[in-house]
Scaffold this motif. Sequence first.
Motif, mmCIF file in Angstrom:
data_model
loop_
_atom_site.group_PDB
_atom_site.id
_atom_site.type_symbol
_atom_site.label_atom_id
_atom_site.label_comp_id
_atom_site.label_asym_id
_atom_site.label_seq_id
_atom_site.Cartn_x
_atom_site.Cartn_y
_atom_site.Cartn_z
ATOM 1 N N UNK A 7 0.833 -1.189 0.000
ATOM 2 C CA UNK A 7 0.000 0.000 0.000
ATOM 3 C C UNK A 7 0.875 1.248 0.000
ATOM 4 N N UNK A 8 0.270 2.361 -0.341
ATOM 5 C CA UNK A 8 0.990 3.627 -0.291
ATOM 6 C C UNK A 8 1.375 3.946 1.152
ATOM 7 N N UNK A 9 2.623 4.311 1.328
ATOM 8 C CA UNK A 9 3.132 4.701 2.646
ATOM 9 C C UNK A 9 3.666 6.123 2.556
ATOM 10 N N UNK A 10 3.934 6.695 3.696
ATOM 11 C CA UNK A 10 4.536 8.010 3.757
ATOM 12 C C UNK A 10 5.960 7.859 4.281
ATOM 13 N N UNK A 11 6.928 8.315 3.500
ATOM 14 C CA UNK A 11 8.318 8.290 3.928
ATOM 15 C C UNK A 11 8.681 9.674 4.464
ATOM 16 N N UNK A 12 9.254 9.702 5.645
ATOM 17 C CA UNK A 12 9.778 10.944 6.189
ATOM 18 C C UNK A 12 11.232 11.095 5.760
ATOM 19 N N UNK A 13 11.529 12.164 5.036
ATOM 20 C CA UNK A 13 12.903 12.505 4.688
ATOM 21 C C UNK A 13 13.350 13.607 5.647
ATOM 22 N N UNK A 58 -2.984 6.429 0.335
ATOM 23 C CA UNK A 58 -3.072 6.120 -1.082
ATOM 24 C C UNK A 58 -4.355 6.560 -1.757
ATOM 25 N N UNK A 59 -5.285 7.124 -1.010
ATOM 26 C CA UNK A 59 -6.545 7.558 -1.599
ATOM 27 C C UNK A 59 -6.523 9.073 -1.824
ATOM 28 N N UNK A 60 -7.400 9.538 -2.695
ATOM 29 C CA UNK A 60 -7.429 10.964 -3.009
ATOM 30 C C UNK A 60 -7.736 11.758 -1.751
ATOM 31 N N UNK A 61 -7.007 12.864 -1.569
ATOM 32 C CA UNK A 61 -7.158 13.645 -0.361
ATOM 33 C C UNK A 61 -7.518 15.091 -0.637
ATOM 34 N N UNK A 62 -7.598 15.845 0.433
ATOM 35 C CA UNK A 62 -7.862 17.279 0.372
ATOM 36 C C UNK A 62 -6.607 18.016 0.820
ATOM 37 N N UNK A 112 5.585 15.447 14.811
ATOM 38 C CA UNK A 112 5.211 14.592 13.685
ATOM 39 C C UNK A 112 4.013 13.759 14.100
ATOM 40 N N UNK A 113 2.994 13.747 13.283
ATOM 41 C CA UNK A 113 1.826 12.898 13.495
ATOM 42 C C UNK A 113 1.885 11.808 12.443
ATOM 43 N N UNK A 114 2.143 10.578 12.864
ATOM 44 C CA UNK A 114 2.429 9.486 11.927
ATOM 45 C C UNK A 114 1.461 8.329 12.118
ATOM 46 N N UNK A 115 1.237 7.604 11.037
ATOM 47 C CA UNK A 115 0.482 6.356 11.085
ATOM 48 C C UNK A 115 1.451 5.219 11.349
ATOM 49 N N UNK A 116 1.184 4.420 12.359
ATOM 50 C CA UNK A 116 2.059 3.307 12.713
ATOM 51 C C UNK A 116 1.739 2.089 11.850
ATOM 52 N N UNK A 117 2.748 1.277 11.518
ATOM 53 C CA UNK A 117 2.492 0.090 10.681
ATOM 54 C C UNK A 117 1.454 -0.856 11.278
ATOM 55 N N UNK A 118 1.398 -0.929 12.605
ATOM 56 C CA UNK A 118 0.458 -1.849 13.239
ATOM 57 C C UNK A 118 -0.927 -1.245 13.420
ATOM 58 N N UNK A 119 -1.095 0.029 13.002
ATOM 59 C CA UNK A 119 -2.360 0.721 13.168
ATOM 60 C C UNK A 119 -2.273 1.767 14.260
ATOM 61 N N UNK A 120 -3.191 2.711 14.201
ATOM 62 C CA UNK A 120 -3.151 3.811 15.144
ATOM 63 C C UNK A 120 -2.131 4.859 14.720
ATOM 64 N N UNK A 121 -2.058 5.914 15.485
ATOM 65 C CA UNK A 121 -1.150 7.014 15.181
ATOM 66 C C UNK A 121 -0.330 7.363 16.415
ATOM 67 N N UNK A 167 -1.050 21.072 4.404
ATOM 68 C CA UNK A 167 -1.543 19.880 5.091
ATOM 69 C C UNK A 167 -2.361 19.054 4.111
ATOM 70 N N UNK A 168 -2.363 17.766 4.323
ATOM 71 C CA UNK A 168 -3.162 16.863 3.476
ATOM 72 C C UNK A 168 -4.015 15.995 4.377
ATOM 73 N N UNK A 169 -5.317 15.946 4.114
ATOM 74 C CA UNK A 169 -6.226 15.087 4.867
ATOM 75 C C UNK A 169 -6.877 14.104 3.917
ATOM 76 N N UNK A 170 -6.972 12.859 4.358
ATOM 77 C CA UNK A 170 -7.451 11.788 3.492
ATOM 78 C C UNK A 170 -7.837 10.596 4.356
ATOM 79 N N UNK A 171 -8.557 9.662 3.785
ATOM 80 C CA UNK A 171 -8.904 8.453 4.544
ATOM 81 C C UNK A 171 -7.731 7.493 4.646
ATOM 82 N N UNK A 172 -6.795 7.557 3.708
ATOM 83 C CA UNK A 172 -5.594 6.725 3.726
ATOM 84 C C UNK A 172 -4.584 7.364 2.789
#
Length: 425
Positions: free
Chosen positions: A2-8, A187-191, A298-307, A180-185
């Motif tokens: 799935x689409x992930x977010x990489x922090x550089x 990889x899905x289209x966001x605002x 940083x507000x991140x999504x964890x691989x196991x779920x949750x933030x 800022x980007x808000x989205x359900x996930x």
Amino acid sequence: MATIEINFDGLIGPMHNYAGLSPGNIASASNAGAISRPREAALQGLAKMKRLMDRGLVQGFFPPLRRPGVAALRMLGFTGDDHAVLARAAAEDAVLFNNICSASSMWAANAATVIAGADSGDGRVHLIAANLASMLHRSFEAPETFAMLRRIFRDDRHFAVHPALPATPHFSDEGAANHMRLTTAHGTRGTNVFVHGASRGSRFPERQARRAGEAVARLAGTNGLHVLQSQAAIEAGAFHNDVVAVANEQVLLAHADAFADRDALMAALDRAVPGFIPIEIDTIGLDEAIRSYLFNSQLITLPEGGMALILPAEVQAEPRVWAAVQAIVAGNNPVNEAIVVDVRESMRNGGGPACLRLRVPVDAAARAAIDPRFLLDERRWSALWRLVEAHWPEAIDARHLADPALWAEVTAAHDALDRFLTEGD
């Protein structure tokens, strides 16, 4: 995958110093002239990167731009070998010289605005280099940053890297710190939310122009909301939106006084983002928010779920801020963990955990197209740590930036990093 977010994250450079060059950045101004510790700063940044790696996130890094900026001085008419150029600039224009010694590229959130492939007109990830036109020391970065981004995100099938907008007040652009980007996930289209300032007679500069956000949206072929930052936040020292607000997926965490028209923004996001979750904090003042940099986490999504919130240690020194953090984590929302990190060297110059990183959402094909030399695993992270320990100066007195011995030490550190990137570790 799935689409992930990489922090550089920006690797903090060997010329890290406290020259106090940024009006409106209270921490930077307060520590002007103090002794900085570049080695400790870079190691703190690397330790933060490792905390995210240990939680299963993919971590990248940006090398620091070479400073002092000899190339910028040559563009301004200084001639001779590098030593002669620096010596003449230091002697003839001390203010200019201090500005070209700034290591501010460490704050990667100002490198570019990133538009996800799911949101762009052609399905590619778009990176638009920021011109940083409102601050002299940062305005020198744009051409070098563009070249760096082209090097890392070099595959045009997956990435479109754009040069900076014209460097004028009309298009003043500070990058992802005001996006800022808000989205359900991921990889899905966001605002996309582009936050800007305005000419309101504020005591501090309002650095982001609305025209910049509009131009970025056009270049990427996307739409978005263009939102005015509150004047109260600017006056309190929130020189970027990411000092008072941060978003991830459906969650917006913000101070209650972050936006000029809070009600209109919340209504628009509620319509646009399924499952939108606003977390507004009104139990602390803007002064407490800015001292602690709660919202520059940083507000991140964890691989196991949750933030998780990746927070600067300074939040624990403010009792009401720490109570707000505990309330967020205990609340009925996806943010269920607080991870505190020590980035005090960056904080003393006005940048917290979120300032230090640029978020890049990628699917599997786009991730494979990134230059792997700029992605970290345990081996490459350890090699970078050793390199910093061996080559970064221990301390820099901002009053002594014109010392040729410092120039030589910093040049050797940059040369060692270049070898790491070109010859392997």
